[in-house]
Design a protein around this motif. Structure first.
Motif, mmCIF file in Angstrom:
data_model
loop_
_atom_site.group_PDB
_atom_site.id
_atom_site.type_symbol
_atom_site.label_atom_id
_atom_site.label_comp_id
_atom_site.label_asym_id
_atom_site.label_seq_id
_atom_site.Cartn_x
_atom_site.Cartn_y
_atom_site.Cartn_z
ATOM 1 N N ALA A 362 45.068 18.631 4.493
ATOM 2 C CA ALA A 362 46.287 17.807 4.461
ATOM 3 C C ALA A 362 46.104 16.611 3.527
ATOM 4 C CB ALA A 362 46.629 17.328 5.872
ATOM 5 N N SER A 363 44.905 16.035 3.519
ATOM 6 C CA SER A 363 44.621 14.901 2.632
ATOM 7 C C SER A 363 44.645 15.334 1.177
ATOM 8 C CB SER A 363 43.257 14.296 2.974
ATOM 9 O OG SER A 363 43.233 13.823 4.310
ATOM 10 N N SER A 364 44.140 16.540 0.908
ATOM 11 C CA SER A 364 44.173 17.068 -0.461
ATOM 12 C C SER A 364 45.607 17.271 -0.932
ATOM 13 C CB SER A 364 43.401 18.387 -0.520
ATOM 14 O OG SER A 364 43.477 18.959 -1.808
ATOM 15 N N ASN A 365 46.462 17.748 -0.022
ATOM 16 C CA ASN A 365 47.880 17.917 -0.367
ATOM 17 C C ASN A 365 48.532 16.566 -0.655
ATOM 18 O OD1 ASN A 365 50.564 19.534 -0.260
ATOM 19 N ND2 ASN A 365 50.895 17.902 1.219
ATOM 20 N N PHE A 366 48.158 15.549 0.119
ATOM 21 C CA PHE A 366 48.686 14.200 -0.120
ATOM 22 C C PHE A 366 48.326 13.725 -1.518
ATOM 23 C CE2 PHE A 366 47.764 9.676 -0.356
ATOM 24 C CZ PHE A 366 48.984 9.128 -0.003
ATOM 25 N N LYS A 367 47.068 13.912 -1.914
ATOM 26 C CA LYS A 367 46.630 13.464 -3.233
ATOM 27 C C LYS A 367 47.373 14.194 -4.350
ATOM 28 C CE LYS A 367 42.009 11.792 -2.140
ATOM 29 N NZ LYS A 367 42.296 10.434 -2.675
ATOM 30 N N THR A 368 47.630 15.481 -4.142
ATOM 31 C CA THR A 368 48.359 16.253 -5.148
ATOM 32 C C THR A 368 49.769 15.709 -5.340
ATOM 33 O OG1 THR A 368 47.087 18.257 -4.638
ATOM 34 C CG2 THR A 368 49.192 18.555 -5.770
ATOM 35 N N GLU A 369 50.467 15.483 -4.227
ATOM 36 C CA GLU A 369 51.838 14.972 -4.306
ATOM 37 C C GLU A 369 51.857 13.537 -4.820
ATOM 38 O OE1 GLU A 369 54.410 16.753 -4.010
ATOM 39 O OE2 GLU A 369 53.351 18.542 -3.325
ATOM 40 N N TYR A 370 50.846 12.775 -4.474
ATOM 41 C CA TYR A 370 50.719 11.394 -4.952
ATOM 42 C C TYR A 370 50.581 11.373 -6.471
ATOM 43 C CZ TYR A 370 48.492 6.761 -5.415
ATOM 44 O OH TYR A 370 48.161 5.480 -5.774
ATOM 45 N N THR A 371 49.781 12.298 -6.991
ATOM 46 C CA THR A 371 49.602 12.409 -8.441
ATOM 47 C C THR A 371 50.898 12.839 -9.113
ATOM 48 O OG1 THR A 371 47.274 13.001 -8.131
ATOM 49 C CG2 THR A 371 48.257 13.511 -10.267
ATOM 50 N N ASN A 372 51.615 13.791 -8.494
ATOM 51 C CA ASN A 372 52.893 14.248 -9.061
ATOM 52 C C ASN A 372 53.905 13.112 -9.132
ATOM 53 O OD1 ASN A 372 51.872 16.830 -9.294
ATOM 54 N ND2 ASN A 372 52.738 17.546 -7.366
ATOM 55 N N MET A 373 53.940 12.266 -8.085
ATOM 56 C CA MET A 373 54.875 11.151 -8.100
ATOM 57 C C MET A 373 54.502 10.138 -9.175
ATOM 58 S SD MET A 373 55.722 8.026 -5.687
ATOM 59 C CE MET A 373 54.843 7.150 -6.952
ATOM 60 N N ASP A 374 53.210 9.974 -9.394
ATOM 61 C CA ASP A 374 52.751 9.066 -10.442
ATOM 62 C C ASP A 374 53.208 9.557 -11.811
ATOM 63 O OD1 ASP A 374 51.387 6.797 -11.375
ATOM 64 O OD2 ASP A 374 49.627 7.992 -11.860
ATOM 65 N N ALA A 375 53.213 10.876 -11.990
ATOM 66 C CA ALA A 375 53.703 11.441 -13.250
ATOM 67 C C ALA A 375 55.195 11.175 -13.420
ATOM 68 C CB ALA A 375 53.433 12.944 -13.291
ATOM 69 N N GLY A 376 55.944 11.235 -12.311
ATOM 70 C CA GLY A 376 57.367 10.918 -12.364
ATOM 71 C C GLY A 376 57.619 9.474 -12.732
ATOM 72 N N THR A 377 56.765 8.575 -12.247
ATOM 73 C CA THR A 377 56.880 7.161 -12.590
ATOM 74 C C THR A 377 56.651 6.941 -14.081
ATOM 75 O OG1 THR A 377 56.052 6.599 -10.386
ATOM 76 C CG2 THR A 377 56.053 4.854 -12.035
ATOM 77 N N THR A 378 55.661 7.645 -14.636
ATOM 78 C CA THR A 378 55.387 7.549 -16.074
ATOM 79 C C THR A 378 56.578 8.057 -16.886
ATOM 80 O OG1 THR A 378 53.023 7.876 -15.653
ATOM 81 C CG2 THR A 378 53.805 8.240 -17.900
ATOM 82 N N LYS A 379 57.210 9.123 -16.417
ATOM 83 C CA LYS A 379 58.384 9.659 -17.100
ATOM 84 C C LYS A 379 59.510 8.628 -17.130
ATOM 85 C CE LYS A 379 61.749 13.450 -16.913
ATOM 86 N NZ LYS A 379 62.140 14.697 -16.207
#
Length: 440
Positions: A362-379
């Motif tokens: 579950a923690s690994s899934n959190f990190k994945t989604e956290y990284t995806n949201m960070d990419a959205g912020t950069t966009k």
């Protein structure tokens, strides 16, 4: 030979004087307004083009405002998620401040005496995670999907809810007959008019041939039988199948009411929709168009909805364990609460170890989604720069059409004023004096 009469000279003079006056006023107005034209009639082509440019500029300005607001919302979300990331497993100087460090200490025998306290620490950290996910940006909750007005997460009787739906909701697994749930009575006996279903996780099966091989009825296990008393054939999963090679053992069978089944199904469907399909698109300058069916082309908008379920997980896995971090931590806390003298009760130690592995997933899934949201912020950040450049380019284009060249305009005004004053002086020699001038 044309004879210049006094009346003709005066009429020509007044006409030219008026033209000079009009020219002077127009030059003065250009200097004062600093515009090439002040009405559509003065320059229809330039005015039409300038109108389009101004309209585009207003649109870009609106898109920039929306993009900037969304970007700041995502920045606030990033801060909240960063705090959660540090709570989960980022080493910040003390293992008691991270979930991963605390669970490792609970598994470590030298620190076994503190397992009860470690469980309380886990509980506190899970509460902090929920508090971070209930953060607001302005007047709206950040992680509440498309509904920013209502608090996303709440805990009722140690169970986590997302917008009123249990986070651990899942589609019930029941015994099927012909693809539909098989109705039974409350005891699990076949009943076409029954109000209950058989829970699949309580069903075990055995080969029909092995059952038939037990000739002593007193030694045969309890199995499901039809109205005639014959064992009901099922497949290996326990679903009714006339051609099945198995029978259903009903010793520990469990049932659930139709009402409970329908409620669980609805909760599971709502939860999946909120987590996977609920979106909130905004126009940040990507086109924002609809297709021929009147549906928004998703690639032309930006999904500004942030769903907390995406980050901490929802539902249960194939083993019936929660997929979300909070519920897993709560189950682990309950196991540590039963520790006595630093020792696990029964198989609680093995269960705790098993849940730790689920928590890591579950923690690994959190990190994945956290990284995806960070990419959205950069966009969003990159898009802000593009919109800013578009705004300035449009402003320069319509300024070139509308704004006057002040050096040229002032020169024209001075020349027009000189011409008008000269015309007034010429009038003194053209207009002859009369008796009335002397009388005055």
């Amino acid at each position: 030979m044309i004879r210049a009469t006094t009346g003709g000279v005066l009429r020509g003079y007044r006409t030219n004087l008026t033209k000079s006056f009009v020219t002077l006023n127009k030059a003065r107005e250009t200097v004062l307004t600093q515009r090439n034209f002040n009405s559509y009639a003065e320059n229809p082509a330039a005015a039409a083009k300038a109108f389009q440019l101004r309209k585009s500029r207003m649109s870009v300005k609106s898109q920039y405002s929306i993009c900037d607001d969304t970007y700041r919302k995502f920045q606030t979300a990033w801060t909240s998620l960063d705090s959660i990331d540090k709570l989960i497993d980022t080493d910040n100087g003390s293992a008691m401040k991270t979930i991963s460090g605390t669970t490792l200490n609970a598994l470590n025998d030298p620190t076994a005496d503190a397992r009860v306290q470690l469980g309380k620490a886990l509980d506190q950290m899970s509460e902090n995670i929920i508090q971070n996910l209930n953060q607001k940006y302005g007047e709206n909750f950040i992680f509440s999907g498309a509904d920013g007005q209502n608090v996303p997460f709440e805990v009722v009787d140690n169970k986590l809810y997302y917008r009123g739906i249990p986070v651990d909701a899942t589609e019930p697994s029941v015994v099927l007959s012909g693809g539909s749930p098989q109705t039974v009575d409350s005891q699990g006996n076949l009943d076409p008019n029954g109000s209950y279903y058989i829970c699949s996780d309580s069903v075990s099966t055995m080969k029909a041939s092995d059952f038939d091989a037990i000739t002593d009825p007193t030694k045969q296990p309890q199995v499901m039988r039809d109205a005639a008393g014959n064992p009901v054939k099922v497949d290996q999963a326990g679903n009714l199948d006339p051609n099945g090679d198995y029978v259903m053992v009903t010793t520990d069978i469990k049932t659930m009411s139709k009402a409970q089944y329908e409620s669980d199904m609805q909760n599971a469907e709502k939860l999946e929709y909120l987590a996977e399909h609920e979106k909130y698109f905004v126009d940040i300058g990507l086109g924002f168009q609809e297709n021929e069916k009147g549906q928004l082309i998703e690639s032309s908008g930006f999904n500004a909805a942030l769903n907390g379920l995406t980050f901490i997980g929802y539902g249960v896995d194939k083993d019936g364990d929660p997929r979300n971090i909070y519920s897993l931590v709560q189950k682990m806390k309950d196991l540590t609460a039963r520790v006595s003298d630093g020792k696990w009760e029964g198989t609680d130690g093995d269960e705790f170890t098993r849940l730790v592995k689920k928590l890591e997933a579950a923690s690994s899934n959190f990190k994945t989604e956290y990284t995806n949201m960070d990419a959205g912020t950069t966009k969003l950040e990159n898009n802000l720069q593009l919109l800013k450049e578009n705004f300035y380019n449009l402003q320069e284009q319509y300024s070139a059409l509308e704004d006057a060249d002040m050096v040229e305009s002032i020169s024209n005004f001075i020349w027009a004023q000189y011409c008008y004053n000269s015309a007034l002086k010429v009038g003194n020699s053209v207009l002859s004096e009369s008796l009335m001038d002397y009388l005055n």
